[in-house]
Each structure stands twice: as structure tokens, then as C-alpha cells.
Scaffold this motif. Structure first.
Motif, PDB file in Angstrom:
ATOM      1  N   THR A   1     -49.157  65.805  62.106  1.00 55.17           N
ATOM      2  CA  THR A   1     -49.122  64.532  63.043  1.00 55.17           C
ATOM      3  C   THR A   1     -48.065  63.626  62.348  1.00 55.17           C
ATOM      4  N   LEU A   2     -47.727  63.776  61.314  1.00 60.10           N
ATOM      5  CA  LEU A   2     -46.676  63.082  60.377  1.00 60.10           C
ATOM      6  C   LEU A   2     -45.289  63.644  60.871  1.00 60.10           C
TER       7      LEU A   2
ATOM      8  N   ALA B   1     -44.779  62.380  64.431  1.00 59.66           N
ATOM      9  CA  ALA B   1     -44.470  61.007  64.524  1.00 59.66           C
ATOM     10  C   ALA B   1     -42.919  60.777  63.940  1.00 59.66           C
TER      11      ALA B   1
ATOM     12  N   ILE C   1     -39.961  59.003  66.413  1.00 51.90           N
ATOM     13  CA  ILE C   1     -39.399  58.002  66.072  1.00 51.90           C
ATOM     14  C   ILE C   1     -37.755  58.236  65.953  1.00 51.90           C
TER      15      ILE C   1
ATOM     16  N   GLY D   1     -41.952  51.437  63.014  1.00 54.38           N
ATOM     17  CA  GLY D   1     -42.264  52.888  63.200  1.00 54.38           C
ATOM     18  C   GLY D   1     -41.684  53.824  62.035  1.00 54.38           C
TER      19      GLY D   1
ATOM     20  N   VAL E   1     -43.605  55.624  58.788  1.00 53.00           N
ATOM     21  CA  VAL E   1     -43.690  56.989  58.510  1.00 53.00           C
ATOM     22  C   VAL E   1     -42.913  56.951  57.082  1.00 53.00           C
TER      23      VAL E   1
END
Length: 86
Positions: free
Chosen positions: A7-8, A11, A15, A29, A33
Motif C-alpha cells: 500500500t505504501l 501510494a 503521488i 500526499g 508518504v
């Protein structure tokens, strides 16, 4: 266990892909992060230290997260994201 890292990573990729369009949400964002990278890496490093498996690798992720935050919150970065769009 891989779900938080996936998920990281997703993301971060989303971004990064939106950096060309700019905007306050993209900059925020990036800060989120970077913050998550620091927190997750610190937790993993703590676990690795307690298991005596620490080799310093997680420290690199903490530094990268801090750089993302510092570079995303600078005045020049704010000016670039606030520039008029065609």
C-alpha cells in the motif's frame, strides 16, 4: 505482512506520477508518504534490533522519508506547486 508495504509503495508511485500536474494535494500526499516511511521503517528497525537482526538498512529508509518531507515542505517547492497551470 506485505500489505502495508504494498500500500505504501502504491501510494508513493501514484503521488510520484502526479508530481507533473502539481497541486497542494500532491505535495501533502508526499509529506504523508514520507511520514509513513519514517514511522514504518522505525517500527521495523525496532523489531529487527530486538531480534538482533539489524544491519542499518532501515536507517536508509528513515533518511529518505525525512528528505521527502524536507523537500516537499520547502518554500521553492510550495512556489512550484502554486504556479499557474495552462
Amino acid at each position: 505482512m506485505a500489505l502495508p508495504f504494498g500500500t505504501l509503495a502504491a501510494a508513493a508511485i501514484v503521488i510520484a506520477a502526479k508530481f507533473t500536474t502539481g497541486g497542494h494535494r500532491v505535495r501533502r500526499g508526499a509529506v504523508v508518504v514520507g511520514s509513513l516511511l519514517i514511522v514504518v521503517s522505525s517500527i521495523i528497525a525496532g523489531i529487527a534490533i530486538s531480534a538482533k537482526l539489524y544491519d542499518g538498512t532501515w536507517g536508509i529508509a528513515v533518511v529518505v522519508g525525512a528528505l521527502v518531507i524536507v523537500l516537499s515542505t520547502g518554500q521553492d517547492t510550495r512556489d512550484w506547486f502554486d504556479r499557474p497551470r495552462p
